[in-house]
Design a protein around this motif. Structure first.
Motif, mmCIF file in Angstrom:
data_model
loop_
_atom_site.group_PDB
_atom_site.id
_atom_site.type_symbol
_atom_site.label_atom_id
_atom_site.label_comp_id
_atom_site.label_asym_id
_atom_site.label_seq_id
_atom_site.Cartn_x
_atom_site.Cartn_y
_atom_site.Cartn_z
ATOM 1 N N HIS A 168 0.825 -1.202 0.000
ATOM 2 C CA HIS A 168 0.000 0.000 0.000
ATOM 3 C C HIS A 168 0.867 1.262 0.000
ATOM 4 O O HIS A 168 0.649 2.177 -0.805
ATOM 5 C CB HIS A 168 -0.916 0.012 1.223
ATOM 6 C CG HIS A 168 -1.530 1.352 1.504
ATOM 7 N ND1 HIS A 168 -2.469 1.919 0.669
ATOM 8 C CD2 HIS A 168 -1.308 2.246 2.506
ATOM 9 C CE1 HIS A 168 -2.820 3.112 1.151
ATOM 10 N NE2 HIS A 168 -2.134 3.340 2.250
ATOM 11 N N ALA A 169 1.837 1.311 0.885
ATOM 12 C CA ALA A 169 2.678 2.498 1.023
ATOM 13 C C ALA A 169 3.468 2.773 -0.245
ATOM 14 O O ALA A 169 3.602 3.925 -0.674
ATOM 15 C CB ALA A 169 3.620 2.341 2.214
ATOM 16 N N VAL A 170 3.982 1.727 -0.858
ATOM 17 C CA VAL A 170 4.747 1.882 -2.099
ATOM 18 C C VAL A 170 3.816 2.245 -3.254
ATOM 19 O O VAL A 170 4.097 3.145 -4.048
ATOM 20 C CB VAL A 170 5.536 0.590 -2.402
ATOM 21 C CG1 VAL A 170 6.099 0.626 -3.821
ATOM 22 C CG2 VAL A 170 6.665 0.408 -1.391
ATOM 23 N N GLY A 171 2.704 1.550 -3.347
ATOM 24 C CA GLY A 171 1.763 1.792 -4.437
ATOM 25 C C GLY A 171 1.154 3.178 -4.397
ATOM 26 O O GLY A 171 0.874 3.776 -5.444
ATOM 27 N N ALA A 172 0.942 3.703 -3.199
ATOM 28 C CA ALA A 172 0.367 5.033 -3.046
ATOM 29 C C ALA A 172 1.413 6.131 -3.135
ATOM 30 O O ALA A 172 1.081 7.315 -3.083
ATOM 31 C CB ALA A 172 -0.363 5.118 -1.700
ATOM 32 N N GLY A 173 2.685 5.735 -3.239
ATOM 33 C CA GLY A 173 3.755 6.719 -3.321
ATOM 34 C C GLY A 173 4.088 7.354 -1.994
ATOM 35 O O GLY A 173 4.766 8.388 -1.935
ATOM 36 N N ILE A 174 3.626 6.747 -0.913
ATOM 37 C CA ILE A 174 3.868 7.304 0.421
ATOM 38 C C ILE A 174 5.290 7.001 0.875
ATOM 39 O O ILE A 174 5.985 7.853 1.420
ATOM 40 C CB ILE A 174 2.850 6.739 1.426
ATOM 41 C CG1 ILE A 174 1.435 7.144 1.018
ATOM 42 C CG2 ILE A 174 3.153 7.230 2.836
ATOM 43 C CD1 ILE A 174 0.358 6.459 1.824
ATOM 44 N N LEU A 175 5.719 5.761 0.666
ATOM 45 C CA LEU A 175 7.101 5.373 0.924
ATOM 46 C C LEU A 175 7.772 5.102 -0.409
ATOM 47 O O LEU A 175 7.200 4.420 -1.266
ATOM 48 C CB LEU A 175 7.171 4.117 1.804
ATOM 49 C CG LEU A 175 6.800 4.238 3.280
ATOM 50 C CD1 LEU A 175 7.039 2.906 3.985
ATOM 51 C CD2 LEU A 175 7.599 5.332 3.951
ATOM 52 N N GLN A 176 8.969 5.623 -0.580
ATOM 53 C CA GLN A 176 9.695 5.424 -1.814
ATOM 54 C C GLN A 176 11.025 4.750 -1.542
ATOM 55 O O GLN A 176 11.560 4.826 -0.433
ATOM 56 C CB GLN A 176 9.901 6.770 -2.508
ATOM 57 C CG GLN A 176 8.584 7.452 -2.880
ATOM 58 C CD GLN A 176 8.778 8.794 -3.546
ATOM 59 O OE1 GLN A 176 9.897 9.299 -3.645
ATOM 60 N NE2 GLN A 176 7.686 9.393 -3.994
ATOM 61 N N GLY A 177 11.545 4.087 -2.557
ATOM 62 C CA GLY A 177 12.806 3.392 -2.403
ATOM 63 C C GLY A 177 13.997 4.344 -2.420
ATOM 64 O O GLY A 177 13.856 5.544 -2.666
ATOM 65 N N THR A 178 15.156 3.786 -2.144
ATOM 66 C CA THR A 178 16.387 4.576 -2.137
ATOM 67 C C THR A 178 17.010 4.570 -3.529
ATOM 68 O O THR A 178 16.583 3.841 -4.426
ATOM 69 C CB THR A 178 17.390 3.987 -1.135
ATOM 70 O OG1 THR A 178 17.843 2.698 -1.622
ATOM 71 C CG2 THR A 178 16.743 3.787 0.234
ATOM 72 N N THR A 179 18.043 5.361 -3.701
ATOM 73 C CA THR A 179 18.747 5.396 -4.993
ATOM 74 C C THR A 179 19.441 4.068 -5.280
ATOM 75 O O THR A 179 19.772 3.774 -6.420
ATOM 76 C CB THR A 179 19.794 6.525 -5.000
ATOM 77 O OG1 THR A 179 20.659 6.372 -3.867
ATOM 78 C CG2 THR A 179 19.119 7.885 -4.917
#
Length: 207
Positions: A168-179
């Motif tokens: 959910h967090a990734v799909g909603a753009g709330i949490l994003q990955g690192t470089t």
């Protein structure tokens, strides 16, 4: 309209298009200059009354967040409602976050531990933060997203109980990955990241 007036009008129009900028030293906190990647989010969350400083005019952006902090900011986002539960968390009664913790328990956003405690001082990992946000979305009747965790090289380190929340967090753009292409589920979240996360939650998705 003469040349001078036309120039002034053009300058005013450009200012309106650009919008307000957070200048260095105008964040309201002595430890934020204004040019940091998280400064606009901190300013917005402070203006909305969702987050506040810690002491002595400081925001402490790199300070790790606790469970008490997370449940309190989510409670404020929900409008700081009155809350009472039949059996409150044993260690939250009489604390500065007792109402927020009771609200969290009543809504199912905060479940606590098996011994009936909340553990307000415990630090929060990124996957734990995602779980709070996932439950908040459900409690508030918001849509739940389905992100692809396989895009991250460390997806295998996500705890099974947190997988849906992380999607959910990734799909909603709330949490994003690192470089580096990781999502760091076991990493401890800090106050700067929390402010940015909350800002993303409150920003309607484009499209």
């Amino acid at each position: 309209m003469n040349v001078k007036k036309r120039a002034v009008s053009l300058a005013c129009a450009l200012c309106l298009l650009a919008g307000p900028a957070l200048a260095a030293g105008e964040s309201g906190y002595a430890d934020i200059e204004g040019g940091e990647w998280f400064a606009p989010a901190v300013a917005e969350m402070t203006e909305k009354g969702i987050m506040t400083g810690v002491a002595d005019g400081l925001f402490a952006p790199y300070e790790a967040i606790t469970r008490a902090t997370v449940v309190t900011v989510l409670w404020r986002m929900a409008g700081a409602p009155d809350a009472a539960v039949e059996v409150p968390f044993t260690d939250a009664v009489g604390t500065w976050y007792d109402t927020a913790a009771a609200w969290g328990k009543g809504t199912g956003i905060a479940t606590g531990y098996g011994d009936g405690s909340f553990g307000g001082g415990d630090l929060v990992t990124r996957e734990q933060l995602a779980t709070f946000l996932y439950r908040y979305a459900y409690a508030m009747g918001q849509p739940v997203a389905e992100g692809a965790l396989g895009l991250f090289s460390d997806a295998g380190s996500i705890s099974p109980w947190a997988e849906d929340a992380m999607r959910h967090a990734v799909g909603a753009g709330i949490l994003q990955g690192t470089t580096a292409g990781t999502v760091e589920p076991q990493g401890i979240a800090n106050r700067a990241a929390l402010a940015v996360t909350l800002q993303r939650m409150l920003t309607p998705a484009a499209g």
